[in-house]
Design a protein around this motif. Structure first.
Motif, PDB file in Angstrom:
ATOM      1  N   GLU A 220       0.825  -1.212   0.000  1.00  0.00           N
ATOM      2  CA  GLU A 220       0.000   0.000   0.000  1.00  0.00           C
ATOM      3  C   GLU A 220       0.858   1.261   0.000  1.00  0.00           C
ATOM      4  OE1 GLU A 220      -2.812  -0.352   3.216  1.00  0.00           O
ATOM      5  OE2 GLU A 220      -4.078  -1.741   2.071  1.00  0.00           O
ATOM      6  N   ARG A 221       1.950   1.264   0.788  1.00  0.00           N
ATOM      7  CA  ARG A 221       2.850   2.432   0.800  1.00  0.00           C
ATOM      8  C   ARG A 221       3.468   2.645  -0.584  1.00  0.00           C
ATOM      9  NH1 ARG A 221       4.517   0.572   5.971  1.00  0.00           N
ATOM     10  NH2 ARG A 221       6.377  -0.391   5.083  1.00  0.00           N
ATOM     11  N   ILE A 222       3.901   1.552  -1.192  1.00  0.00           N
ATOM     12  CA  ILE A 222       4.492   1.657  -2.527  1.00  0.00           C
ATOM     13  C   ILE A 222       3.455   2.147  -3.525  1.00  0.00           C
ATOM     14  CG2 ILE A 222       5.484   0.337  -4.435  1.00  0.00           C
ATOM     15  CD1 ILE A 222       6.713  -1.507  -2.227  1.00  0.00           C
ATOM     16  N   TYR A 223       2.274   1.554  -3.492  1.00  0.00           N
ATOM     17  CA  TYR A 223       1.215   1.947  -4.425  1.00  0.00           C
ATOM     18  C   TYR A 223       0.864   3.428  -4.263  1.00  0.00           C
ATOM     19  CZ  TYR A 223      -3.193   2.236  -6.860  1.00  0.00           C
ATOM     20  OH  TYR A 223      -4.198   2.613  -7.704  1.00  0.00           O
ATOM     21  N   ASN A 224       0.772   3.889  -3.029  1.00  0.00           N
ATOM     22  CA  ASN A 224       0.449   5.302  -2.794  1.00  0.00           C
ATOM     23  C   ASN A 224       1.521   6.224  -3.353  1.00  0.00           C
ATOM     24  OD1 ASN A 224      -2.032   4.815  -1.602  1.00  0.00           O
ATOM     25  ND2 ASN A 224      -1.156   4.648   0.449  1.00  0.00           N
ATOM     26  N   SER A 225       2.771   5.764  -3.389  1.00  0.00           N
ATOM     27  CA  SER A 225       3.867   6.562  -3.944  1.00  0.00           C
ATOM     28  C   SER A 225       3.839   6.612  -5.469  1.00  0.00           C
ATOM     29  CB  SER A 225       5.218   5.974  -3.512  1.00  0.00           C
ATOM     30  OG  SER A 225       5.379   6.087  -2.134  1.00  0.00           O
ATOM     31  N   MET A 226       3.188   5.639  -6.085  1.00  0.00           N
ATOM     32  CA  MET A 226       3.186   5.603  -7.553  1.00  0.00           C
ATOM     33  C   MET A 226       1.790   5.683  -8.145  1.00  0.00           C
ATOM     34  SD  MET A 226       4.265   1.705  -8.312  1.00  0.00           S
ATOM     35  CE  MET A 226       3.167   0.351  -8.004  1.00  0.00           C
TER      36      MET A 226
END
Length: 141
Positions: A130-136
């Motif tokens: 989720e953190r990665i997805y929110n960054s991209m």
């Protein structure tokens, strides 16, 4: 292996752009890849020869993986545990490996070890994705 329900599954993005984002979150692009598929790995925990990884697989939709412009589509992320072999390898390649140092990593004793406290590692994996997805989020479709 624990498969994760994730917002990233099925999303498409440019490989070069998301590779940098994964890297900034401590995920490495696995060097063992094919030109039409690959994966990003992150270590969730390492202790006593056991490593729990988050693995995010992807498939090339357009182009080839040796180009940053390749369009990729993410598969279903999962958590996996490897158990390391601390002993010496005594197979046919051991002498070559020992003298040249060409193969410094042994095959894990168990590439899909039993994971204790599955809910803990499932939650940890989901949070990282989720953190990665929110960054991209602006880079995926």
């Amino acid at each position: 292996m624990i498969t994760l329900n994730s917002v990233i599954d099925g999303k498409k993005a440019n490989f070069g752009a998301v590779r940098d984002i994964f890297d900034s979150h401590g995920c490495s692009f696995c060097s063992n890849f094919e030109y039409d598929q690959g994966k990003f790995d992150a270590v969730l925990n390492r202790e006593n020869g056991e490593t729990i990884y988050l693995r995010v697989p992807f498939f090339v939709v357009e182009g080839m993986l040796d180009h940053s412009s390749a369009l990729i589509q993410f598969g279903t992320p999962y958590v996996i545990k490897h158990i390391v072999n601390y002993g010496l390898d005594y197979d046919q390649n051991s002498f070559v490996t020992a003298t040249t140092g060409l193969d410094q990593f042994q095959t894990p004793l168990d590439k899909d070890g039993q994971i204790s406290d599955k809910s803990r590692w499932e939650q940890a994996g989901v949070e990282v994705v989720e953190r990665i997805y929110n960054s991209m989020r602006d880079l995926v479709s």
